[in-house]
Design a protein around this motif. Structure first.
Motif, PDB file in Angstrom:
ATOM      1  N   VAL A 150       0.846  -1.196   0.000  1.00  0.00           N
ATOM      2  CA  VAL A 150       0.000   0.000   0.000  1.00  0.00           C
ATOM      3  C   VAL A 150       0.887   1.254   0.000  1.00  0.00           C
ATOM      4  N   HIS A 151       0.654   2.098  -0.988  1.00  0.00           N
ATOM      5  CA  HIS A 151       1.301   3.411  -1.060  1.00  0.00           C
ATOM      6  C   HIS A 151       0.167   4.435  -1.008  1.00  0.00           C
ATOM      7  N   SER A 152       0.510   5.712  -1.044  1.00  0.00           N
ATOM      8  CA  SER A 152      -0.537   6.715  -1.084  1.00  0.00           C
ATOM      9  C   SER A 152      -0.098   7.885  -1.952  1.00  0.00           C
ATOM     10  N   THR A 185       4.340  13.487  -2.619  1.00  0.00           N
ATOM     11  CA  THR A 185       5.168  12.405  -2.122  1.00  0.00           C
ATOM     12  C   THR A 185       4.287  11.231  -1.748  1.00  0.00           C
ATOM     13  N   CYS A 186       4.897  10.057  -1.670  1.00  0.00           N
ATOM     14  CA  CYS A 186       4.151   8.903  -1.197  1.00  0.00           C
ATOM     15  C   CYS A 186       3.820   9.167   0.263  1.00  0.00           C
ATOM     16  N   SER A 187       2.567   8.906   0.643  1.00  0.00           N
ATOM     17  CA  SER A 187       2.135   9.285   1.985  1.00  0.00           C
ATOM     18  C   SER A 187       1.697   8.110   2.837  1.00  0.00           C
ATOM     19  N   GLU A 188       2.183   6.924   2.487  1.00  0.00           N
ATOM     20  CA  GLU A 188       1.867   5.753   3.310  1.00  0.00           C
ATOM     21  C   GLU A 188       3.173   4.975   3.390  1.00  0.00           C
ATOM     22  N   PHE A 189       3.610   4.680   4.604  1.00  0.00           N
ATOM     23  CA  PHE A 189       4.908   4.023   4.742  1.00  0.00           C
ATOM     24  C   PHE A 189       4.910   2.705   3.963  1.00  0.00           C
ATOM     25  N   CYS A 190       5.883   2.559   3.055  1.00  0.00           N
ATOM     26  CA  CYS A 190       5.850   1.421   2.134  1.00  0.00           C
ATOM     27  C   CYS A 190       7.194   0.719   2.051  1.00  0.00           C
ATOM     28  N   GLY A 191       8.075   0.959   3.016  1.00  0.00           N
ATOM     29  CA  GLY A 191       9.344   0.247   3.017  1.00  0.00           C
ATOM     30  C   GLY A 191      10.523   1.204   3.045  1.00  0.00           C
ATOM     31  N   ASP A 193      12.558   2.770   1.077  1.00  0.00           N
ATOM     32  CA  ASP A 193      12.723   4.001   0.308  1.00  0.00           C
ATOM     33  C   ASP A 193      11.422   4.812   0.192  1.00  0.00           C
ATOM     34  N   HIS A 194      10.551   4.642   1.184  1.00  0.00           N
ATOM     35  CA  HIS A 194       9.273   5.371   1.194  1.00  0.00           C
ATOM     36  C   HIS A 194       9.462   6.880   0.956  1.00  0.00           C
ATOM     37  N   SER A 195      10.516   7.431   1.554  1.00  0.00           N
ATOM     38  CA  SER A 195      10.719   8.880   1.411  1.00  0.00           C
ATOM     39  C   SER A 195      11.356   9.239   0.080  1.00  0.00           C
ATOM     40  N   LEU A 196      11.699   8.236  -0.721  1.00  0.00           N
ATOM     41  CA  LEU A 196      12.382   8.510  -1.993  1.00  0.00           C
ATOM     42  C   LEU A 196      11.506   8.143  -3.186  1.00  0.00           C
ATOM     43  N   MET A 197      10.194   8.325  -3.057  1.00  0.00           N
ATOM     44  CA  MET A 197       9.341   8.150  -4.245  1.00  0.00           C
ATOM     45  C   MET A 197       8.519   9.422  -4.459  1.00  0.00           C
ATOM     46  N   ARG A 198       9.240  10.415  -4.937  1.00  0.00           N
ATOM     47  CA  ARG A 198       8.746  11.750  -5.207  1.00  0.00           C
ATOM     48  C   ARG A 198       7.664  11.725  -6.307  1.00  0.00           C
TER      49      ARG A 198
HETATM   50 CU1  CUA Z   1       5.327   4.345  -1.454  1.00  0.00          CU
HETATM   51 CU2  CUA Z   1       5.475   5.137   0.754  1.00  0.00          CU
END
Ligand code: CUA
Length: 317
Positions: A150-152, A185-191, A193-198
């Motif tokens: 799950v991403h957001s 930005t991705c707004s659901e913790f997804c692993g 590199d969550h903070s690196l999916m601009r």
């Molecule tokens: Cu994709 Cu957090």
């Protein structure tokens, strides 16, 4: 149409850039105004009662009042009316922003991956990664889904945040109000590199959009440069093509970003570094050094081979 993402407007939900974002913010202002008004009325009555009816020296016991049905019915009915109005307005806005799963074809399919975004335009066949293009003044229906966890999807200036859930597409209407570059930005913790999916969203005029989507739907023109041609051979003989697609070639991999027009993008690795020949060479030599945890392995290529592959890719416009 390469772009520098440092030029992006600083935006919040209040600095809306879509019709939907505007509606949400206006609903917020209306709700806030109603709440402030109720707060002022209740607080004023309370203060007035405290001041006017406070006990003075010599006062006897006040009149005892067991209740007032008229007053109680009035404030219950008024409160119910306020809540009902806000509830109905909220439902209308939600319906406008989150369309039901519809029979109409989406304009863009947003497919989240660990840790990048895939954008498919089913009406034209264009496919790209990490840079979303939308036409200004036109409503686009986005289908938002995920390939793994799950991403957001959230661009604050566009309004609502929408979860990207594997096997359960969600829908979002977006009608951009003005051209511009908007970041999210991705707004659901997804692993890792969550903070690196601009999310890089570019709103352009409908004419520019049509041109862009037509260009993206075409196969790229091969370069006549010797280094780039060597790079193409390496790309097609190594495992690159097992993961990446390049239209018009035998590379049809589906697990990594489509590279058909990679040279038109502003960044590499979903926003981690600027897209240019040197950076792409460094990326190909060791992606883990630039984006630790990403799924692209270190292919153990020589500097020259990595450079030639980068030269091939940097010609895919
Ligand atoms: Cu994709 Cu957090």
């Amino acid at each position: 149409m390469a772009m520098d993402i440092s030029n992006a407007e600083f935006t919040t939900v209040f600095n809306f850039a879509t019709e939907q974002g505007k509606t949400i913010v206006y609903l917020h202002y209306f709700t806030l105004a109603v709440c402030v008004l109720v707060g002022i009325i209740v607080t004023s009555l309370l203060i007035a009662a405290v001041v006017k009816f406070r006990q003075r020296p010599g006062d006897s016991e006040p009149v005892q009042n067991p209740g007032n049905s008229k007053l109680e019915i009035t404030w219950t009915a008024l409160t119910a009316l306020v809540l009902f109005t806000l509830g109905v307005l909220t439902a209308l806005v939600m319906h406008m922003v989150n369309p039901e799963v519809m029979a109409t074809q989406p304009d863009v399919i947003v497919n989240a991956h660990q840790w990048w975004w895939e954008y498919r335009y089913p009406k034209s066949g264009a496919v790209t990664a990490n840079e979303l293009y939308l036409p200004a003044g036109v409503n686009s229906l986005l289908e938002i889904t995920s390939d793994d966890v799950v991403h957001s999807f959230w661009v604050p200036a566009f309004g609502e945040k929408m979860d990207a859930i594997p096997g359960h597409p969600n829908y979002l209407n977006l009608k951009p109000l003005r051209p511009g570059l908007f970041l999210g930005t991705c707004s659901e913790f997804c692993g890792a590199d969550h903070s690196l999916m601009r999310i890089i969203a570019r709103v352009v005029t409908p004419q520019q959009f049509n041109q862009w989507v037509q260009d993206q739907a075409k196969a790229p023109v091969a370069s006549s440069d010797a280094g780039a041609q060597h790079g193409e051979q390496l790309f097609m003989s190594h495992t690159c093509m097992e993961c990446h697609s390049i239209s018009g070639t035998k590379a049809h991999g589906q697990v990594a970003p489509d590279l058909s027009h990679v040279a038109t993008r502003s960044t590499i690795g979903s926003g981690v570094i600027a897209n240019n020949l040197d950076n792409l060479t460094r990326w190909i030599m060791n992606p883990q050094k630039i984006k630790p945890g990403c799924h692209m392995p270190d292919m153990r290529l020589s500097q020259q081979d990595a450079h030639d592959i980068a030269a091939y890719l940097e010609n895919l416009k």
